[in-house]
Design an enzyme around this catalytic site. Structure first.
Site, PDB file in Angstrom:
ATOM      1  CE  LYS A 121       1.865   5.225   6.738  1.00  0.00           C
ATOM      2  NZ  LYS A 121       1.902   6.751   6.215  1.00  0.00           N
TER       3      LYS A 121
HETATM    4  C1  LIG Z   1       3.090   7.433   5.811  1.00  0.00           C
HETATM    5  C2  LIG Z   1       2.888   8.354   4.783  1.00  0.00           C
HETATM    6  C3  LIG Z   1       4.291   8.359   3.838  1.00  0.00           C
HETATM    7  C4  LIG Z   1       5.233   7.651   3.975  1.00  0.00           C
HETATM    8  O1  LIG Z   1       4.932   6.364   3.698  1.00  0.00           O
HETATM    9  P1  LIG Z   1       6.179   5.345   3.734  1.00  0.00           P
HETATM   10  O2  LIG Z   1       5.427   3.910   3.619  1.00  0.00           O
HETATM   11  O3  LIG Z   1       6.896   5.613   5.066  1.00  0.00           O
HETATM   12  O4  LIG Z   1       7.133   5.454   2.668  1.00  0.00           O
HETATM   13  C5  LIG Z   1       3.863   9.648   2.989  1.00  0.00           C
HETATM   14  N1  LIG Z   1       2.817  10.312   3.193  1.00  0.00           N
HETATM   15  C6  LIG Z   1       1.762  10.203   3.956  1.00  0.00           C
HETATM   16  C7  LIG Z   1       0.456  10.907   3.871  1.00  0.00           C
HETATM   17  C8  LIG Z   1       1.903   9.104   4.857  1.00  0.00           C
HETATM   18  O5  LIG Z   1       0.791   8.931   5.643  1.00  0.00           O
END
Ligand SMILES: *Cc1c(COP(=O)(O)O)cnc(C)c1O
Length: 471
Positions: free
Chosen positions: A120
């Site tokens: 993110k």
């Molecule tokens: C948020 C997250 C996901 C999922 O991402 P989405 O945007 O919900 O598809 C997968 N892995 C990690 C480590 C995350 O922080």
């Protein structure tokens, strides 16, 4: 060139163009006033030659190319370049997002070298800077309110900390985020950062945030905005790394597939967007944990909500995949009224189904697979034995999905490695016998002082807390 406009996934066809907004407004608004999500009115196009010309660019330079048509004249090119360069300078890898060969036809794209060790950061580091830039220019302030199952929150807090024009309230489900995630959020002592532990699930947190946004008076009073995964600019930033990996593997002349561990459908939707822009992607494989609403959808065409179960990949412990609305909008022929109707029904009944033809259309692009905790841990163990690579449980779901969907594609598959293994040390150790260490720059993280407020899952209490805090 005229600027790209954005429309809401819930705007009726005949009024969508009239209510379309430009990049700055979409960035600051997050959710549309009608409850929909913003999508580009048309997709910017990159020809084979445009994509070929991306070969050899470094990550920030590639990001500038991919983001420019979305941003348009809102930010002059030199300023946008400055924001992008600064965002990716916060990453602790020379390549920013290293692409590693895992096995024949299998690659790992490491998205976790940012400040909070998860993918993110890739979007948030630029998003925080875009907000600050646009707000400062306008002389405005915002209150960011978001819900997190762990990684969004820490990434958003890192992106917004100490920014003059921003206050951030981040809700997380109490006891359902990992100790590392919790520490990454609650040890940030900046005055503009407010952590709220809610007695409920992630979906409860997300629902309360939606309630706040649906309260027009409250929303306006505090200039509320979102940086959670529905914000268009986050999707925009994530589109870049699909181009990055594909170009490294020979795009536009070779096709690639991607396997994406997903919950909210945000990450994998960015892959879909890249395809609409001309990137030759053979398949997008959706990896789910036991909260497998998406995998079930791609198998059956039916979206059916069930209870959220906690898993070893908590950032995907979600039953309502907010970003799916953007795909649904396309499956419904970009008919916002139809999209709104389906989703209102879904809220009431907990299910909806698409037609056979719509499912077939979705399956041309997407495939899905699900893995429970035991399977996820077995994958961590196998990958370590086979390749020497220690992967986190979310990434393991991605690896599992890539392998389960071998019959769907012959193209090389890029698995999105979404978290550093040290972010989920207990599960990784349990699976592999090895305890991953935090990078040196955050070795003392769990010992730092914390600040956080626990609240009931109650809208009125939440509103009161925000009002009191902002005085
Ligand atoms: C948020 C997250 C996901 C999922 O991402 P989405 O945007 O919900 O598809 C997968 N892995 C990690 C480590 C995350 O922080």
């Amino acid at each position: 060139m005229t600027d790209l406009k954005y429309i809401s996934t819930r705007a009726a066809k005949d009024s969508a163009a009239a209510s379309a907004l430009g990049f700055e407004d979409v960035l600051l608004a997050g959710l549309a006033r009608d409850g929909g999500l913003y999508v580009p009115e048309t997709w910017p196009q990159f020809s084979a030659d445009d994509i070929r010309a991306m070969q050899g660019l470094d990550y920030p330079a590639l990001a500038l190319r991919v983001m420019t048509p979305f941003v348009g004249s809102a930010i002059p090119a030199d300023d946008l370049k400055g924001l992008i360069d600064a965002a990716y300078a916060s990453f602790d890898a020379p390549d920013v997002l290293p692409l590693k060969k895992l096995n024949d036809g299998e690659y790992l794209l490491e998205l976790f070298h940012g400040p909070t060790l998860a993918f993110k950061d890739v979007a948030m580091q630029i998003l925080g800077r875009l907000f600050d830039y646009v707000l400062s220019k306008r002389g405005e302030r915002v209150t960011i309110v978001g819900a997190t199952s762990g990684d969004t929150g820490s990434a958003a807090i890192e992106a917004c900390r100490d920014k003059d024009a921003i206050d951030i309230f981040m809700l997380h489900p109490v006891g359902r985020v990992s100790p590392v995630q919790e520490a990454q959020m609650t040890t940030v002592m900046a005055d503009n950062v407010h952590n709220l532990a809610i007695e409920g699930t992630f979906d409860d947190c997300q629902d309360r945030v939606k309630d706040l946004f649906n309260d027009q008076a409250f929303r306006d009073k505090f200039h509320m905005s979102a940086v959670n995964s529905i914000n268009w600019a986050r999707v925009m930033a994530q589109i870049v790394y699909y181009f990055w990996a594909a170009v490294k593997l020979g795009a536009p002349d070779n096709k690639v597939a991607f396997s994406v561990p997903t919950g909210n459908f945000g990450n994998v939707f960015a892959g879909y967007a890249a395809m609409q822009m001309g990137l030759p992607v053979d398949k997008l494989i959706v990896g789910s944990n036991s909260n497998d609403i998406l995998a079930r959808f791609f198998a059956s065409g039916s979206m059916e909500m069930t209870e959220v179960v906690p898993t070893v990949s908590p950032s995907m412990d979600i039953q309502i995949s907010s970003n799916f609305e953007r795909l649904l909008f396309d499956l419904l022929g970009r008919d916002g009224a139809a999209c709104a109707e389906v989703l209102t029904g879904f809220r009431k009944s907990g299910k909806f189904a698409v037609t056979e033809a719509q499912l077939a259309q979705a399956r041309k692009v997407f495939a899905g697979a699900r893995f429970d905790d035991a399977e996820t841990k077995a994958i961590i163990k196998t990958v370590l034995a086979e390749t020497g690579e220690l992967i986190d449980p979310h990434t393991a779901v991605g690896v599992g999905a890539a392998r389960a969907c071998k019959s769907e594609t012959t193209a090389p598959c890029v698995i999105l490695a979404t978290a550093h293994p040290a972010k989920f040390p207990d599960a990784v150790e349990d699976a592999s016998g090895q305890r991953p260490a935090l990078p040196a720059r955050m070795a003392d993280l769990l010992d730092r002082p914390k600040r956080c407020q626990t609240l009931a899952n109650n809208l009125e209490q939440l509103k009161k807390y925000i009002e009191t805090t902002l005085g």
